[in-house]
Design a protein around this motif. Structure first.
Motif, PDB file in Angstrom:
ATOM      1  N   ALA A  71       0.829  -1.210   0.000  1.00 28.56           N
ATOM      2  CA  ALA A  71       0.000   0.000   0.000  1.00 28.56           C
ATOM      3  C   ALA A  71       0.863   1.259   0.000  1.00 28.56           C
ATOM      4  O   ALA A  71       0.573   2.221  -0.719  1.00 28.56           O
ATOM      5  N   ASP A  86      -3.488   4.886   3.206  1.00 28.52           N
ATOM      6  CA  ASP A  86      -4.713   4.417   3.868  1.00 28.52           C
ATOM      7  C   ASP A  86      -5.760   3.972   2.846  1.00 28.52           C
ATOM      8  O   ASP A  86      -6.444   2.975   3.062  1.00 28.52           O
ATOM      9  N   ASP A  87      -5.898   4.738   1.741  1.00 27.49           N
ATOM     10  CA  ASP A  87      -6.843   4.357   0.682  1.00 27.49           C
ATOM     11  C   ASP A  87      -6.528   2.959   0.171  1.00 27.49           C
ATOM     12  O   ASP A  87      -7.410   2.108   0.041  1.00 27.49           O
ATOM     13  N   GLU A  89      -4.507   0.566   1.455  1.00 27.63           N
ATOM     14  CA  GLU A  89      -4.558  -0.487   2.482  1.00 27.63           C
ATOM     15  C   GLU A  89      -5.999  -0.858   2.812  1.00 27.63           C
ATOM     16  O   GLU A  89      -6.335  -2.035   2.947  1.00 27.63           O
ATOM     17  N   SER A  90      -6.865   0.137   2.889  1.00 31.38           N
ATOM     18  CA  SER A  90      -8.277  -0.112   3.159  1.00 31.38           C
ATOM     19  C   SER A  90      -8.925  -0.897   2.015  1.00 31.38           C
ATOM     20  O   SER A  90      -9.669  -1.857   2.240  1.00 31.38           O
ATOM     21  N   LEU A  91      -8.632  -0.499   0.792  1.00 36.55           N
ATOM     22  CA  LEU A  91      -9.190  -1.178  -0.375  1.00 36.55           C
ATOM     23  C   LEU A  91      -8.729  -2.632  -0.433  1.00 36.55           C
ATOM     24  O   LEU A  91      -9.547  -3.547  -0.562  1.00 36.55           O
ATOM     25  N   GLY A  93      -7.275  -4.497   1.939  1.00 39.10           N
ATOM     26  CA  GLY A  93      -7.703  -5.246   3.123  1.00 39.10           C
ATOM     27  C   GLY A  93      -9.161  -5.642   3.036  1.00 39.10           C
ATOM     28  O   GLY A  93      -9.535  -6.784   3.318  1.00 39.10           O
ATOM     29  N   GLY A  94     -10.002  -4.704   2.612  1.00 37.43           N
ATOM     30  CA  GLY A  94     -11.425  -5.006   2.462  1.00 37.43           C
ATOM     31  C   GLY A  94     -11.667  -6.067   1.407  1.00 37.43           C
ATOM     32  O   GLY A  94     -12.454  -7.000   1.606  1.00 37.43           O
ATOM     33  N   GLU A  99     -15.059  -7.941   2.373  1.00 40.83           N
ATOM     34  CA  GLU A  99     -16.005  -6.901   2.758  1.00 40.83           C
ATOM     35  C   GLU A  99     -16.782  -6.459   1.524  1.00 40.83           C
ATOM     36  O   GLU A  99     -16.216  -6.303   0.445  1.00 40.83           O
ATOM     37  N   THR A 101     -18.759  -4.563  -1.479  1.00 43.76           N
ATOM     38  CA  THR A 101     -18.600  -3.317  -2.229  1.00 43.76           C
ATOM     39  C   THR A 101     -19.826  -3.088  -3.097  1.00 43.76           C
ATOM     40  O   THR A 101     -19.757  -2.473  -4.131  1.00 43.76           O
ATOM     41  N   ILE A 110     -15.048   4.031  -4.072  1.00 46.30           N
ATOM     42  CA  ILE A 110     -13.802   3.281  -4.258  1.00 46.30           C
ATOM     43  C   ILE A 110     -13.423   3.097  -5.720  1.00 46.30           C
ATOM     44  O   ILE A 110     -12.418   2.461  -6.017  1.00 46.30           O
TER      45      ILE A 110
END
Length: 148
Positions: A71, A86-87, A89-91, A93-94, A99, A101, A110
């Motif tokens: 990331a 953060d964008d 890593e969040s994408l 990881g999700g 998770e 979408t 996203i």
């Protein structure tokens, strides 16, 4: 996954604009995804491309530490569009943790990170020195992820 040919063409054009860091062309290409269904399909395809490349890179699901390192690298390379660690890593990881979408607002939110991450992963793992340009590698990925 069944790949919609129209969405694939639009996504490929958007990815090409990202490869060339052509902000006006990238933004124009994004506007061609005119409805929530097109956005959702593009996000789904971009995430499937990213997942395929990640599983190839790490011979399976990458660890949290590997995702954090990746990331940071991707966000540095894609800073031209304001993508943050953060964008990314969040994408990732999700995506890797399943998770959802599906909500239109979430898919719209996203879309840019999903496309930039997929583009980055495809371009940095293709092998142009061996004649495999990013778009050739993308063809292989799409063949692998598409179900008849």
């Amino acid at each position: 996954m069944r790949i919609d040919d129209r969405i694939e063409r639009l996504l490929r054009a958007t990815m090409d604009a990202a490869v060339h860091r052509d902000t006006p062309r990238f933004e124009k290409a994004l506007r061609k995804f005119r409805d929530a269904e097109s956005v959702r399909k593009a996000v789904d395809l971009a995430l499937a491309i990213s997942a395929f490349v990640l599983f190839q890179m790490y011979s399976g699901k990458p660890s949290a530490a590997q995702i954090a390192e990746l990331a940071a690298s991707i966000s540095r390379q894609e800073a031209w569009m304001g993508l943050t660690t953060d964008d990314v890593e969040s994408l990732l990881g999700g995506m890797l943790n399943g998770e959802p979408t599906r909500a239109p607002l979430l898919a719209d939110t996203i879309m840019i990170p999903a496309i930039l991450v997929a583009t980055n992963l495809v371009t940095t793992t293709s092998q142009p020195s061996k004649g495999e340009w990013w778009f050739n590698y993308l063809d292989k990925i799409e063949t692998a992820i598409e179900t008849p």
